[in-house]
Enzyme design. Structure first.
Site, short mmCIF file in Angstrom:
data_model
loop_
_atom_site.label_atom_id
_atom_site.label_comp_id
_atom_site.label_asym_id
_atom_site.label_seq_id
_atom_site.Cartn_x
_atom_site.Cartn_y
_atom_site.Cartn_z
N CYS A 1 -5.01 -4.55 -5.35
CA CYS A 1 -4.90 -4.39 -3.67
C CYS A 1 -6.36 -3.37 -3.31
CB CYS A 1 -3.97 -3.70 -3.43
SG CYS A 1 -2.73 -4.34 -3.24
N HIS B 1 0.55 -5.96 -8.54
CA HIS B 1 0.60 -5.13 -7.65
C HIS B 1 2.54 -5.28 -7.52
CE1 HIS B 1 1.02 -5.61 -3.00
NE2 HIS B 1 1.95 -6.09 -2.78
N CYS C 1 -2.95 -0.12 -5.13
CA CYS C 1 -2.30 -0.51 -7.06
C CYS C 1 -3.99 -1.36 -7.47
CB CYS C 1 -0.92 -1.59 -7.05
SG CYS C 1 -1.61 -3.21 -6.25
N ASP D 1 18.86 -5.25 -23.44
CA ASP D 1 20.70 -6.14 -23.04
C ASP D 1 20.93 -6.17 -23.99
OD1 ASP D 1 18.74 -7.64 -23.48
OD2 ASP D 1 18.93 -8.60 -21.54
N ASP E 1 16.79 -3.80 -12.57
CA ASP E 1 16.38 -4.14 -13.08
C ASP E 1 16.80 -5.78 -12.90
OD1 ASP E 1 17.37 -6.11 -15.71
OD2 ASP E 1 19.39 -5.10 -14.82
N CYS F 1 -1.76 -0.43 -0.12
CA CYS F 1 -1.10 -0.05 -1.04
C CYS F 1 -2.50 0.11 -1.79
CB CYS F 1 -0.61 -1.72 -1.64
SG CYS F 1 -0.88 -1.41 -3.69
#
Length: 322
Positions: free
Chosen positions: A260, A286, A257, A44, A217, A255
């Site tokens: 998890c 997560h 990930c 940015d 974003d 999930c």
């Protein structure tokens, strides 16, 4: 991050400018080499951070004078210097300096912010940059449809590499944000990237894509993670609640990930109560996975020509924070 598999990350030009300095990063080979990231990076302009320093900055036609939030040292951002900083950083997608309008604002203030943003964009476009670095024009206009349309048309007329929609998700009602997205996406060419800046909730992503947005974003997944608020297929989970103290369940059984697959809610609850940094990291893993997976689900639905159905089903699901 490589395991989570994002195709692009955002790096903040303002913070890099202050520490360690854009010239230091250039000396180290640019952001990609400095942090060993082999995929795309968007930077940015740092304008949002500068404008948030309400009592530490002064805006003129030339640019923005501001004081560092770290040590109070004085600095001056111009449309040209912001591009130069990002050239040193070596990002793949750059943002020009724009006027981040405070809300609520009058029509006159909204118009002037949009015009100032266009004048600064013209100056930014004149700065010679490496061919691989693309520059997005930023559309402003608050929640005024007339000014949004004007800003969209004028920004698109400058034939930028892509287009960003700024100045939303700053406290306005959701319906106004969605209306302004519609105004902009009706004008932005479909063959150019459409980037909605600073947005948002899972529902905002689904609504944004429905209206033609390609990229987002937001600090929400990471900031909420650090505060112990986790996004799941069953809705938000506040890990500090006592109900999680003896729970052997993962955050989300749907999930896959790292968090998890390896840890229980009880363990995460314990880490939260102890202010253990590991908890913040596991939460962040997560939440980033949840967001990236949501976008993957969206892309799959589009590819299979069933996004309309996905959109309706999602809005009726527990994932929406009603």
């Amino acid at each position: 991050m490589h395991e989570l598999n994002p195709s692009i990350i955002l790096s903040n030009a303002y913070h890099n400018y202050l520490r360690p300095g854009h010239k230091v990063i250039a000396e180290m080979g640019g952001l990609h080499k400095f942090m060993n990231w082999d995929r795309s990076i968007l930077t940015d302009s740092g304008g949002f951070q500068v404008f948030s320093l309400k009592d530490l900055r002064k805006v003129t036609e030339a640019g923005v004078e501001f004081r560092s939030h770290i040590d109070g040292s004085k600095h001056f951002y111009t449309p040209e210097s912001v591009i130069d900083i990002q050239i040193h950083l070596g990002s793949d997608i750059m943002m020009p300096l724009d006027v981040c309008l405070e809300m609520p604002a009058t029509k006159e203030q909204t118009q002037e912010a949009a015009l100032q943003t266009l004048r600064w964009l013209d100056r930014a476009l004149k700065v010679e940059r490496p061919q691989h670095q693309s520059l997005h024009g930023i559309i402003q206009g608050g929640i005024d449809p007339e000014v949004r349309r004007f800003s969209s048309l004028e920004t698109v007329a400058r034939n930028c590499d892509g287009y960003s929609i700024g100045g939303l998700s700053v406290g306005e009602e959701k319906v106004h944000m969605y209306d302004m997205i519609d105004v902009c996406t009706d004008i932005i060419p479909k063959d150019k990237t459409r980037y909605l800046m600073g947005v948002g909730t899972p529902q905002d992503l689904v609504e944004g894509v429905y209206r033609g947005i390609d990229m987002f974003d937001c600090v929400m997944p990471t900031r909420n993670a650090r505060n112990g608020t986790l996004f799941t297929s069953h809705g938000k989970v506040t890990i500090k609640k006592a109900e999680n103290a003896l729970s052997k369940k993962p955050l989300d059984e749907n999930c896959d990930c790292y968090t998890c697959k390896n840890h229980t809610r009880a363990y995460l609850h314990h880490l939260n109560r102890c202010d253990e940094t590991l908890g913040l990291r596991l939460h962040t893993i997560h939440n980033i996975h949840y967001y990236l997976n949501l976008m993957k689900r969206i892309r799959t639905a589009i590819a299979e020509d069933r996004y309309e159905l996905f959109y309706r089903e999602f809005l009726g699901s527990p994932e929406v924070d009603k």
